[in-house]
Design an enzyme around this catalytic site. Structure first.
Site, PDB file in Angstrom:
ATOM      1  N   GLN A 129       0.822  -1.065  -0.011  1.00  0.00           N
ATOM      2  CA  GLN A 129      -0.179  -0.058  -0.051  1.00  0.00           C
ATOM      3  C   GLN A 129       0.850   1.142  -0.041  1.00  0.00           C
ATOM      4  O   GLN A 129       0.546   2.254  -0.086  1.00  0.00           O
ATOM      5  CB  GLN A 129      -0.922   0.048   1.258  1.00  0.00           C
TER       6      GLN A 129
ATOM      7  N   VAL B  23       3.626   4.177  -0.987  1.00  0.00           N
ATOM      8  CA  VAL B  23       3.912   4.924  -2.410  1.00  0.00           C
ATOM      9  C   VAL B  23       5.249   5.382  -2.213  1.00  0.00           C
ATOM     10  O   VAL B  23       5.659   6.242  -3.222  1.00  0.00           O
ATOM     11  CB  VAL B  23       2.741   6.234  -2.537  1.00  0.00           C
TER      12      VAL B  23
ATOM     13  N   HIS C 154      -1.684   1.483  -4.264  1.00  0.00           N
ATOM     14  CA  HIS C 154      -1.723   3.031  -4.241  1.00  0.00           C
ATOM     15  C   HIS C 154      -0.986   3.721  -5.075  1.00  0.00           C
ATOM     16  O   HIS C 154      -0.812   4.940  -4.749  1.00  0.00           O
ATOM     17  CB  HIS C 154      -1.794   3.518  -2.759  1.00  0.00           C
TER      18      HIS C 154
ATOM     19  N   GLY D 231       2.977  -4.624   8.857  1.00  0.00           N
ATOM     20  CA  GLY D 231       2.897  -3.000   9.314  1.00  0.00           C
ATOM     21  C   GLY D 231       1.766  -2.188   8.450  1.00  0.00           C
ATOM     22  O   GLY D 231       1.900  -1.330   7.960  1.00  0.00           O
TER      23      GLY D 231
ATOM     24  N   SER E  41      -2.615  -1.250   9.418  1.00  0.00           N
ATOM     25  CA  SER E  41      -3.492  -1.018  10.285  1.00  0.00           C
ATOM     26  C   SER E  41      -4.522  -1.914  10.083  1.00  0.00           C
ATOM     27  O   SER E  41      -5.573  -2.239  10.635  1.00  0.00           O
ATOM     28  CB  SER E  41      -3.932   0.443  10.416  1.00  0.00           C
TER      29      SER E  41
ATOM     30  N   ALA F  43       8.826  -4.354  12.362  1.00  0.00           N
ATOM     31  CA  ALA F  43       9.029  -5.152  11.190  1.00  0.00           C
ATOM     32  C   ALA F  43      10.680  -5.316  10.886  1.00  0.00           C
ATOM     33  O   ALA F  43      10.957  -6.634  10.758  1.00  0.00           O
ATOM     34  CB  ALA F  43       8.404  -4.520  10.050  1.00  0.00           C
TER      35      ALA F  43
HETATM   36  P1  NAD Z   1      -1.546   2.938   8.892  1.00  0.00           P
HETATM   37  O1  NAD Z   1      -0.787   4.180   9.109  1.00  0.00           O
HETATM   38  O2  NAD Z   1      -2.612   2.932   8.860  1.00  0.00           O
HETATM   39  O3  NAD Z   1      -0.828   1.811   9.853  1.00  0.00           O
HETATM   40  C1  NAD Z   1       0.520   1.629  10.028  1.00  0.00           C
HETATM   41  C2  NAD Z   1       0.351   0.521  10.755  1.00  0.00           C
HETATM   42  O4  NAD Z   1       1.859   0.106  10.774  1.00  0.00           O
HETATM   43  C3  NAD Z   1      -0.235   0.494  12.069  1.00  0.00           C
HETATM   44  O5  NAD Z   1      -1.091  -0.735  12.364  1.00  0.00           O
HETATM   45  C4  NAD Z   1       1.053   0.572  13.152  1.00  0.00           C
HETATM   46  O6  NAD Z   1       0.895  -0.277  14.222  1.00  0.00           O
HETATM   47  C5  NAD Z   1       2.162  -0.566  12.362  1.00  0.00           C
HETATM   48  N1  NAD Z   1       3.377   0.066  12.741  1.00  0.00           N
HETATM   49  C6  NAD Z   1       4.167   1.170  12.862  1.00  0.00           C
HETATM   50  N2  NAD Z   1       5.467   1.096  13.187  1.00  0.00           N
HETATM   51  C7  NAD Z   1       5.658  -0.103  12.658  1.00  0.00           C
HETATM   52  C8  NAD Z   1       6.895  -0.969  12.742  1.00  0.00           C
HETATM   53  N3  NAD Z   1       8.031  -0.177  13.077  1.00  0.00           N
HETATM   54  N4  NAD Z   1       6.874  -2.347  12.425  1.00  0.00           N
HETATM   55  C9  NAD Z   1       5.728  -2.988  12.370  1.00  0.00           C
HETATM   56  N5  NAD Z   1       4.534  -2.184  12.341  1.00  0.00           N
HETATM   57  C10 NAD Z   1       4.490  -0.891  12.791  1.00  0.00           C
HETATM   58  O7  NAD Z   1      -0.841   2.460   7.351  1.00  0.00           O
HETATM   59  P2  NAD Z   1      -1.476   1.651   6.259  1.00  0.00           P
HETATM   60  O8  NAD Z   1      -2.183   0.689   6.820  1.00  0.00           O
HETATM   61  O9  NAD Z   1      -0.300   1.212   5.303  1.00  0.00           O
HETATM   62  O10 NAD Z   1      -2.392   2.528   5.673  1.00  0.00           O
HETATM   63  C11 NAD Z   1      -2.052   3.847   5.163  1.00  0.00           C
HETATM   64  C12 NAD Z   1      -2.503   4.427   3.970  1.00  0.00           C
HETATM   65  O11 NAD Z   1      -1.635   5.607   3.762  1.00  0.00           O
HETATM   66  C13 NAD Z   1      -1.884   3.425   2.694  1.00  0.00           C
HETATM   67  O12 NAD Z   1      -2.885   3.776   1.974  1.00  0.00           O
HETATM   68  C14 NAD Z   1      -0.770   3.961   2.105  1.00  0.00           C
HETATM   69  O13 NAD Z   1      -0.667   4.146   0.779  1.00  0.00           O
HETATM   70  C15 NAD Z   1      -0.573   5.347   2.673  1.00  0.00           C
HETATM   71  N6  NAD Z   1       0.865   5.855   3.519  1.00  0.00           N
HETATM   72  C16 NAD Z   1       1.806   5.433   2.896  1.00  0.00           C
HETATM   73  C17 NAD Z   1       3.138   5.487   3.338  1.00  0.00           C
HETATM   74  C18 NAD Z   1       4.495   5.018   2.562  1.00  0.00           C
HETATM   75  O14 NAD Z   1       4.227   4.976   1.365  1.00  0.00           O
HETATM   76  N7  NAD Z   1       5.633   4.703   3.296  1.00  0.00           N
HETATM   77  C19 NAD Z   1       3.343   6.273   4.651  1.00  0.00           C
HETATM   78  C20 NAD Z   1       2.069   6.887   5.205  1.00  0.00           C
HETATM   79  C21 NAD Z   1       0.803   6.375   4.596  1.00  0.00           C
END
Ligand code: NAD
Length: 243
Positions: free
Chosen positions: A98, A100, A116, A184, A186, A228
């Site tokens: 998910q 980006v 996404h 990782g 939610s 993770a």
């Molecule tokens: P979310 O923010 O809803 O959930 C993040 C999850 O990661 C939580 O359940 C949390 O407990 C867990 N988490 C946090 N730190 C962690 C770690 N170190 N190890 C393991 N787990 C950990 O994210 P989502 O479920 O991906 O949904 C968010 C939406 O926002 C997606 O659609 C995504 O496209 C977008 N998004 C992407 C990025 C990116 O590309 N890195 C960043 C923020 C949001």
């Protein structure tokens, strides 16, 4: 973990992984919800207020350039690298993300379904062409397509549908998975969160790795609670013993 004793695994096993923002958290990319989220930063809140439809505006690109600048200073972590290593091991391996941020491909993953989209690409709203925009800061915002139209980020925004071919491919591999890892996420964003449930229904072993319990936790075969980047390399070490 009890499930690892029973799990049968070979190079021919079909392995599918779904990742969310948490897989990039230890690289320094903020997650979307909960503790450590992007919205804890006032700058993100301020920039996001000016971003919006039709998404090819200067305001949207100011927000994305801020995010792209942040990610450009981050490196793939041990979880991204482990997933790239796992892909080399299995004949059938698919990574669905998910995210980006492009960190999976930077770590060496090849078969990646980006549900996404990707913040390092732009899309022409007029003809749909996808263009690589690998450098930040951009020379001009909004960036302009060769047809003269302002590009939008190639990222699915809230309420927008996913690319049907990418979603279809993700559903297909999930349906046929033997082992499905959910890392990782939610699990509150649909349809991504349905994929592990589809895999479970079709008989896959589903293992979740997450810092906190999620809405998927009650359904998965087993949960590993923690970061993770620490727990995936450990799990992979155990799984390798079975190969
Ligand atoms: P979310 O923010 O809803 O959930 C993040 C999850 O990661 C939580 O359940 C949390 O407990 C867990 N988490 C946090 N730190 C962690 C770690 N170190 N190890 C393991 N787990 C950990 O994210 P989502 O479920 O991906 O949904 C968010 C939406 O926002 C997606 O659609 C995504 O496209 C977008 N998004 C992407 C990025 C990116 O590309 N890195 C960043 C923020 C949001």
């Amino acid at each position: 973990m009890e499930i690892l004793r029973e799990l049968r695994l070979s190079r021919k096993s079909r392995v599918v992984v779904l990742t969310g923002a948490g897989v990039s958290a230890e690289s320094g990319v903020p997650i979307f919800r909960g503790k450590g989220s992007m919205w804890e930063n006032p700058k993100a809140r301020e920039l996001a207020r000016r971003a919006g439809p039709p998404w090819n505006t200067r305001g949207t690109w100011e927000f994305y350039e801020w995010r792209r600048g942040l990610v450009s200073r981050c490196e793939p972590n041990a979880a991204h690298i482990t997933l790239a290593e796992m892909e080399d091991f299995f004949d059938n391996f698919c990574l669905i993300t998910q995210n980006v941020d492009g960190l999976h491909t930077r770590a060496g993953s090849r078969n990646v379904l980006e549900l996404h989209g990707n913040m390092w690409k732009g899309r022409c709203p007029k003809d749909g062409e996808i263009v690589d925009l690998p450098k930040t800061p951009l020379e001009k915002i909004p960036p302009i397509h060769s047809c003269g139209e302002a590009l939008r980020p190639h990222v699915v925004q809230f309420g927008e549908p996913l690319d049907p071919a990418t979603l279809r491919a993700a559903v297909d591999v999930s349906r046929n998975a033997d082992l499905f890892l959910v890392i990782g996420t939610s699990g509150v964003v649909s349809p991504a969160r349905d994929l592990p449930l589809i895999a479970l229904k079709e008989g896959a072993v589903v293992i979740e790795i997450n810092r906190d319990p999620t809405v998927l936790t009650p359904y998965v075969t087993a949960s590993i609670r923690g970061k993770a980047a620490e727990n995936l390399p450990k799990l992979w070490k155990e799984l390798k013993k079975k190969l």
